[in-house]
Design an enzyme around this catalytic site. Structure first.
Site, PDB file in Angstrom:
ATOM      1  N   ASP A   1       0.860  -1.192   0.000  1.00 25.82           N
ATOM      2  CA  ASP A   1       0.000   0.000   0.000  1.00 25.82           C
ATOM      3  C   ASP A   1       0.893   1.238   0.000  1.00 25.82           C
ATOM      4  O   ASP A   1       1.860   1.320   0.772  1.00 25.82           O
ATOM      5  CB  ASP A   1      -0.906   0.002   1.235  1.00 25.82           C
ATOM      6  CG  ASP A   1      -1.937   1.105   1.176  1.00 25.82           C
ATOM      7  OD1 ASP A   1      -3.002   0.880   0.579  1.00 25.82           O
ATOM      8  OD2 ASP A   1      -1.661   2.187   1.733  1.00 25.82           O
TER       9      ASP A   1
ATOM     10  N   GLU B   1      -4.773   2.090  -4.311  1.00 29.38           N
ATOM     11  CA  GLU B   1      -3.321   2.194  -4.215  1.00 29.38           C
ATOM     12  C   GLU B   1      -2.720   0.921  -3.658  1.00 29.38           C
ATOM     13  O   GLU B   1      -1.596   0.924  -3.159  1.00 29.38           O
ATOM     14  CB  GLU B   1      -2.940   3.394  -3.337  1.00 29.38           C
ATOM     15  CG  GLU B   1      -3.224   3.244  -1.857  1.00 29.38           C
ATOM     16  CD  GLU B   1      -4.651   3.644  -1.476  1.00 29.38           C
ATOM     17  OE1 GLU B   1      -4.890   3.837  -0.301  1.00 29.38           O
ATOM     18  OE2 GLU B   1      -5.517   3.770  -2.377  1.00 29.38           O
TER      19      GLU B   1
ATOM     20  N   ASP C   1      -2.360   9.229 -10.703  1.00 27.18           N
ATOM     21  CA  ASP C   1      -2.214   8.158 -11.700  1.00 27.18           C
ATOM     22  C   ASP C   1      -0.748   7.942 -12.055  1.00 27.18           C
ATOM     23  O   ASP C   1      -0.286   6.797 -12.191  1.00 27.18           O
ATOM     24  CB  ASP C   1      -3.002   8.513 -12.955  1.00 27.18           C
ATOM     25  CG  ASP C   1      -4.504   8.489 -12.717  1.00 27.18           C
ATOM     26  OD1 ASP C   1      -4.924   7.933 -11.685  1.00 27.18           O
ATOM     27  OD2 ASP C   1      -5.234   9.035 -13.567  1.00 27.18           O
TER      28      ASP C   1
ATOM     29  N   ASN D   1      -2.846  12.254  -3.691  1.00 28.01           N
ATOM     30  CA  ASN D   1      -3.826  12.425  -4.767  1.00 28.01           C
ATOM     31  C   ASN D   1      -4.556  13.749  -4.604  1.00 28.01           C
ATOM     32  O   ASN D   1      -4.836  14.448  -5.592  1.00 28.01           O
ATOM     33  CB  ASN D   1      -4.805  11.256  -4.762  1.00 28.01           C
ATOM     34  CG  ASN D   1      -5.530  11.097  -6.086  1.00 28.01           C
ATOM     35  OD1 ASN D   1      -4.927  11.292  -7.141  1.00 28.01           O
ATOM     36  ND2 ASN D   1      -6.795  10.749  -6.043  1.00 28.01           N
TER      37      ASN D   1
END
Length: 644
Positions: free
Chosen positions: A420, A464, A437, A428
């Site tokens: 993770d 993620e 992305d 983000n």
């Protein structure tokens, strides 16, 4: 700067060893270009080998390797080469046919010469035998029919006696034309047909009356037909010497010539005293011929055989039958033309058929290529994450089941890692979805680069979150692989909006399964627990746990990733570790896929191979700049002692 050295005894210095960051970037670019994928998406859930997508247990979907050739061809030759080959073969066969026809023509000529020799010899013997037999029969006839002949001589006008003698002659001599009786003075006492006693016959009669030998046999012309005369001297009851002779037609001798001549040959009786003059042929006398009765100079020069007839003015010759030879030659040439036409028609049809088949094959393969490409794209979409190019969750679940079954059969360890990205939501929110992305793609590329074995599978299972399946991998090796990935991510130094750089936490679960079913949920749940433990411990950590131990599950303490080494910082391998260091090098190369450097200092660091010994006191480091922990090194030494 470090240098590479060959594994053999070569002392030459090779090219410089690139830095860890350069190595990772170059490796990722080469893998991406080889697979035809973007550099950031260097791996799919199935390992690609030459464009073929291979899953963790060997199931595959044909990509480029399964695609048909864009320019298909029948066999090993192209269409032009094949057509030229067919034409060349047809030409060779045509030449063979021509040579065979030429050989047949020569063989016919040779056979005609040998047949002519045999035919002339046989016909000559039969004619000689026939003449001798007729003379012997005439002698017997005059002896046995003496009384009948004397009665007719006494009364030449007695028609009944004449007819009776004539009937008896016809019974004995089927070819008889007439008979005559000549007295000692050469007068004709009995003449059956006028004009048969020619001047040459009278000369022959005179020679016989004088007691000499008869003149050679010859043909005589008469309105009744060409004939030969056979004479027999005899003495009457009164002691007078007379000559009884008969005239025979040449039909029997013409039949002999006809029966002995072969196809392509003509047999003729020629006059010896008048070269080229035909007396008799298989068609009859010279009056019956439909050709000139004298042979031309060319025909005389081309005689195949000639034999003289004993006691005659004849010679038997054989000349080619031009009409028959022309027909035979025409047949040979006609057969050659028919064979050639059939051959070239077959070659032409074969070229058309093969070209048609190749066009059909090209069309079919083009359709197959389009279908396979469509299927590949569908397969890619169904099993891949569209953003990172890694495997998606369904594919990872299926790959884990297959890997567990295989590990249960082989009794080998399997490690599963859940990964993770730390504080990804804040990243983000700070850099936007496009930045998020790009972060996901970078992390995916690093994980994919760090797991290079054909059976390793990397996938994205959540926003993620990533999963890594490492078959036949102990826990320590799995942790080392992830440490390498963390080091590479640290080298990229992607800034985080909250400060520092982007990092990730990972939890690894390892077990040796005893059954292939029902363990997927267990191992994933254990990896999740280890991941939560790493996050609770402060993130940027890797926690491991081994399942299936006799004393219960044993958790492995987490380790902070060590930063890249500075110049001159090398881990020292000494004592027990140095004696087992070659085993350590093997594990590092197999687990990390990167070279291991050994040496006494940064300047003389050389690439270590599995076959080279390491002396005590040498220093060891990875090309990626990661120093193996003392715990991992001790574990490898212990395994090496158990399995020397």
């Amino acid at each position: 700067m470090s240098f590479r050295r060959c594994a053999t005894s070569c002392s030459a210095t090779c090219r410089p060893l690139p830095s860890p960051s350069t190595t990772s970037a170059t490796h990722s670019a080469s893998r991406g270009s080889r697979r035809g994928l973007p550099q950031a998406i260097a791996r799919s859930p199935a390992k690609r080998a030459g464009g073929c997508y291979i899953s963790s247990r060997g199931s595959h979907f044909s990509g480029r390797q399964g695609m048909p050739d864009p320019q298909p061809q029948l066999g090993l030759l192209s269409a032009t080469q094949r057509n030229l080959l067919i034409v060349g073969l047809a030409l060779l066969v045509t030449i063979f046919f021509v040579l065979e026809a030429w050989h047949d023509h020569d063989e016919v000529q040779s056979r005609l010469i040998s047949d002519a020799e045999r035919a002339v010899s046989l016909a000559r013997d039969e004619i000689v035998h026939y003449v001798e037999d007729q003379r012997r029969q005439l002698h017997i006839f005059t002896r046995d029919r003496r009384a009948m002949i004397e009665a007719l001589a006494a009364n030449p006008n007695n028609a009944e006696s004449r007819q009776a003698l004539k009937d008896r002659l016809a019974d004995c001599f089927p070819e008889v034309l007439s008979f005559s009786l000549i007295d000692a003075d050469g007068r004709e006492r009995v003449v059956d047909s006028e004009g048969l006693v020619t001047a040459s016959s009278k000369e022959n009669i005179a020679a016989l009356l004088r007691g000499g030998s008869p003149l050679p046999l010859m043909a005589h012309a008469h309105p009744g037909g060409y004939h030969v005369n056979l004479m027999n001297p005899w003495t009457t009851s009164s002691g007078e010497r007379e000559i009884f002779f008969i005239s025979l037609s040449l039909r029997r001798m013409a039949r002999i010539l006809e029966l002995n001549q072969n196809l392509g040959l003509k047999l003729y009786l020629l006059r010896v005293d008048d070269p080229g003059l035909i007396d008799l042929s298989s068609d009859g006398s010279r009056l019956d011929l439909d050709r000139p009765y004298r042979l031309s100079s060319g025909e005389l020069a081309g005689l195949h055989a000639r034999r003289a007839i004993p006691d005659s003015r004849w010679e038997l010759v054989a000349i080619p039958d031009e009409e028959a030879l022309a027909a035979m030659t025409q047949g040979i040439v006609g057969g050659l033309l028919r064979s050639g036409i059939i051959l070239w028609l077959v070659a032409w049809m074969l070229v058309l058929l093969l070209n048609s088949k190749e066009r059909q094959l090209a069309a079919r393969r083009a359709a197959e290529m389009e279908l396979l490409e469509s299927n590949r794209e569908l397969y890619q979409r169904a099993t891949h994450d569209g953003l990172t190019g890694l495997a998606n969750r369904p594919f990872m679940d299926d790959a884990l089941q297959r890997t567990l079954r295989h590990a249960a059969r082989e009794r080998t360890p399997i490690s599963v890692a859940m990964i993770d990205i730390d504080h990804f939501k804040a990243y983000n929110d700070g850099l936007g979805h496009l930045g998020g992305d790009e972060c996901l793609r970078q992390v995916a590329a690093i994980l994919d680069m760090s797991c290079q074995r054909p059976d390793d599978v990397v996938g994205r299972v959540g926003g993620e979150e990533f999963m890594v399946i490492l078959p036949d991998t102990p826990l320590e090796i799995a942790i080392t692989k992830l440490e390498l990935a963390q080091a590479r991510l640290a080298q990229r130094a992607m800034p985080h909006p909250r400060g520092g750089v982007v990092t990730f936490s990972a939890g690894v679960a390892c077990l040796v399964p005893d059954q292939g079913q029902g363990l997927a949920h267990t191992v994933v749940e254990a990896a999740d627990k280890a991941l939560y433990r790493a996050k609770d411990a402060g993130r940027n950590r890797i926690e491991g746990i081994e399942l299936g131990q006799a004393s219960g599950d044993q958790a492995k303490p987490g380790r902070l990733t060590q930063p890249p080494l500075e110049p001159g910082q090398l881990a020292v391998a000494g004592g027990e570790c140095a004696r087992k260091c070659r085993r350590c090098v093997q594990d590092q190369q197999a687990g990390l896929g990167l070279p291991v450097l050994v040496g006494r200092g940064q300047a003389d660091g050389l690439e270590m191979t599995q076959s080279e010994p390491i002396e005590t006191g040498y220093e060891i480091r990875h090309a990626a700049g990661i120093v193996p922990s003392a715990q991992a090194c001790r574990a490898r030494v212990a395994r090496a002692e158990d399995d020397p």
